[in-house]
Write a protein that holds these residues in place. Structure first.
Motif, PDB file in Angstrom:
ATOM      1  N   SER A 329      -1.931  -2.037  -6.978  1.00  0.00           N
ATOM      2  CA  SER A 329      -2.594  -1.878  -5.676  1.00  0.00           C
ATOM      3  C   SER A 329      -2.059  -2.853  -4.635  1.00  0.00           C
ATOM      4  CB  SER A 329      -4.102  -2.038  -5.826  1.00  0.00           C
ATOM      5  OG  SER A 329      -4.456  -3.355  -6.207  1.00  0.00           O
ATOM      6  N   GLU A 330      -1.843  -4.129  -5.043  1.00  0.00           N
ATOM      7  CA  GLU A 330      -1.413  -5.139  -4.062  1.00  0.00           C
ATOM      8  C   GLU A 330      -0.010  -4.853  -3.499  1.00  0.00           C
ATOM      9  OE1 GLU A 330      -2.181  -5.586  -7.465  1.00  0.00           O
ATOM     10  OE2 GLU A 330      -2.137  -7.771  -7.639  1.00  0.00           O
ATOM     11  N   PRO A 331       1.018  -4.689  -4.366  1.00  0.00           N
ATOM     12  CA  PRO A 331       2.350  -4.448  -3.806  1.00  0.00           C
ATOM     13  C   PRO A 331       2.477  -3.084  -3.128  1.00  0.00           C
ATOM     14  CG  PRO A 331       2.425  -4.251  -6.198  1.00  0.00           C
ATOM     15  CD  PRO A 331       1.074  -4.807  -5.855  1.00  0.00           C
ATOM     16  N   ALA A 332       1.785  -2.079  -3.663  1.00  0.00           N
ATOM     17  CA  ALA A 332       1.865  -0.750  -3.055  1.00  0.00           C
ATOM     18  C   ALA A 332       1.327  -0.775  -1.624  1.00  0.00           C
ATOM     19  CB  ALA A 332       1.088   0.260  -3.889  1.00  0.00           C
ATOM     20  N   ALA A 333       0.234  -1.492  -1.419  1.00  0.00           N
ATOM     21  CA  ALA A 333      -0.353  -1.585  -0.079  1.00  0.00           C
ATOM     22  C   ALA A 333       0.595  -2.272   0.891  1.00  0.00           C
ATOM     23  CB  ALA A 333      -1.686  -2.333  -0.144  1.00  0.00           C
ATOM     24  N   TRP A 342      -2.542  -9.302   2.974  1.00  0.00           N
ATOM     25  CA  TRP A 342      -3.599  -8.337   2.701  1.00  0.00           C
ATOM     26  C   TRP A 342      -4.851  -8.666   3.504  1.00  0.00           C
ATOM     27  CZ3 TRP A 342      -0.902 -10.868  -1.213  1.00  0.00           C
ATOM     28  CH2 TRP A 342      -0.064 -10.071  -2.017  1.00  0.00           C
ATOM     29  N   LEU A 343      -5.584  -7.631   3.890  1.00  0.00           N
ATOM     30  CA  LEU A 343      -6.946  -7.841   4.375  1.00  0.00           C
ATOM     31  C   LEU A 343      -7.864  -8.060   3.175  1.00  0.00           C
ATOM     32  CD1 LEU A 343      -7.155  -5.039   7.106  1.00  0.00           C
ATOM     33  CD2 LEU A 343      -6.531  -7.445   7.383  1.00  0.00           C
ATOM     34  N   LEU A 344      -7.491  -7.403   2.072  1.00  0.00           N
ATOM     35  CA  LEU A 344      -8.140  -7.617   0.781  1.00  0.00           C
ATOM     36  C   LEU A 344      -7.048  -7.573  -0.268  1.00  0.00           C
ATOM     37  CD1 LEU A 344     -10.678  -7.727  -1.100  1.00  0.00           C
ATOM     38  CD2 LEU A 344     -10.579  -5.215  -1.136  1.00  0.00           C
ATOM     39  N   THR A 357      -4.548  -3.219   3.415  1.00  0.00           N
ATOM     40  CA  THR A 357      -3.662  -3.855   4.376  1.00  0.00           C
ATOM     41  C   THR A 357      -3.737  -3.122   5.702  1.00  0.00           C
ATOM     42  OG1 THR A 357      -1.803  -2.500   3.605  1.00  0.00           O
ATOM     43  CG2 THR A 357      -2.003  -4.730   2.682  1.00  0.00           C
ATOM     44  N   ARG A 358      -3.282  -3.788   6.745  1.00  0.00           N
ATOM     45  CA  ARG A 358      -3.217  -3.174   8.074  1.00  0.00           C
ATOM     46  C   ARG A 358      -1.745  -2.938   8.406  1.00  0.00           C
ATOM     47  NH1 ARG A 358      -6.523  -6.470  11.076  1.00  0.00           N
ATOM     48  NH2 ARG A 358      -8.234  -4.955  11.019  1.00  0.00           N
TER      49      ARG A 358
END
Length: 362
Positions: A329-333, A342-344, A357-358
């Motif tokens: 989830s983190e790298p894909a975003a 990240w925003l989260l 992410t924005r």
């Protein structure tokens, strides 16, 4: 409906022009009176009708996005009056005079696309486009269409009319853009002086304005709504990316519930979500596909090698063991949004993980 537009003629000259238009303007169905039949209509897919054109207009209103009428303006106004519902649903209506000199935008100029259709048809016919919408004539922001070509949606439409009036009457207007594409100005001239552009609500706090245009993916506070939306319109750009990972077979209901809850916790609008990003192992995940279909989002996937190009503060050996990537989830975003933070970063709940992410707009 095989095509988005219907072109209708009731005179000899009108028939000549409508046949010419259909040959050059893709997506047009042709209708004209049977007394002008030439014998090739069935072969060409044209529709002939008997009697008054008024009898077929109700059906055309339901079936087409735009109706092009080679009929006088006054007659058209009288015929369509009983058919009008609301500018949000009425089709675009154009009229063209019997010499093909003027193409006039009559109905649904902005939301229905009549103004743009008028320009296109006029170009094909070598005619003059007649558009009377104030924002188009003045070359300023069309409040009900602002950012539409960029994918923005209007979240609060109640004040569109008074805000439009403020824009075209050159009253002080605050345009507050917290995120979204910056390429929204369509004219080869500066933004009018009466429209002041701000990058945050804090910047605009002391500005005395009569109307506001707010572009944000945040859920506004009660105080912000009172200040900026009392006579303002709120737009939602597609600025958020959700990175997601989930166990195989995770239900749509669980995924949706967690997405909505997470966005609410972050005070972000679901209407600003652009897409979901995940690992390519999940490209056929039923729940993710159903979630994207429900909200009109794209599902973007990356290979483990692509995901591993992102340096993570908390890489997971467990995730690597099962997927070949140290995180999903983190790298894909980050990869999908082009953001550098990240925003989260990551939230795990039940059968899924989610990151937010924005989009990094230039």
């Amino acid at each position: 409906m095989s095509n988005p537009f219907a072109a209708v003629a009731i005179t000899k000259h009108g028939v000549e022009m409508v046949r010419n238009l259909e040959g050059q303007f893709q997506g047009t169905d042709v209708y004209y009176m049977s007394k002008f039949a030439r014998g090739d209509e069935e072969q060409l897919g044209y529709t002939l009708f008997e009697g008054s054109v008024k009898l077929i207009l109700p059906d055309l209103f339901k079936r087409y996005n735009g109706i092009i009428l080679f009929i006088s303006l006054g007659a058209v106004v009288r015929m369509i009056a009983p058919l009008l519902v609301d500018k949000k649903v009425d089709p675009a209506v154009l009229v063209i005079d019997d010499r093909g000199e003027n193409v006039i935008s009559v109905l649904s100029g902005h939301l229905g696309g009549a103004n743009e259709l008028t320009r296109q048809v006029a170009e094909v016919l070598g005619a003059r486009a007649v558009i009377t919408t104030a924002s188009d004539v003045q070359g300023t922001i069309p409040v009900d269409m602002f950012g539409r070509e960029l994918g923005w949606i209007v979240d609060s439409f109640d004040k569109a009319t008074p805000v439009s009036a403020a824009v075209v009457n050159e009253e002080p207007v605050a345009l507050i853009q917290e995120t979204g594409e910056r390429s929204w100005w369509r004219y080869n001239k500066p933004v009018p002086d009466h429209i002041r552009v701000f990058h945050s609500m804090q910047e605009a706090e002391t500005f005395a304005f009569n109307a506001a245009l707010v572009v944000s993916d945040r859920l506004l506070t009660a105080a912000e709504e009172e200040r900026f939306l009392a006579n303002g319109v709120l737009y939602r750009p597609k600025s958020l990316v959700l990175g997601m990972g989930c166990n195989r077979g995770t239900a749509l209901e669980e995924l949706e519930q967690e997405v909505l809850a997470t966005l609410e916790e972050l005070s972000l609008s679901v209407k600003s979500v652009r897409n979901i990003a995940t690992i390519d192992l999940k490209k056929d995940e039923t729940g993710l596909l159903a979630l994207c279909a429900k909200y009109g989002w794209q599902l973007v996937t990356y290979t483990p090698a692509e995901l591993n190009t992102v340096t993570l503060p908390n890489p997971s050996e467990t995730v690597f063991k099962y997927t070949g990537a140290y995180g999903v989830s983190e790298p894909a975003a980050l990869l999908s949004s082009g953001a550098d933070h990240w925003l989260l970063e990551k939230k795990k709940s039940g059968n899924l993980t989610i990151s937010v992410t924005r989009v990094a707009f230039n």
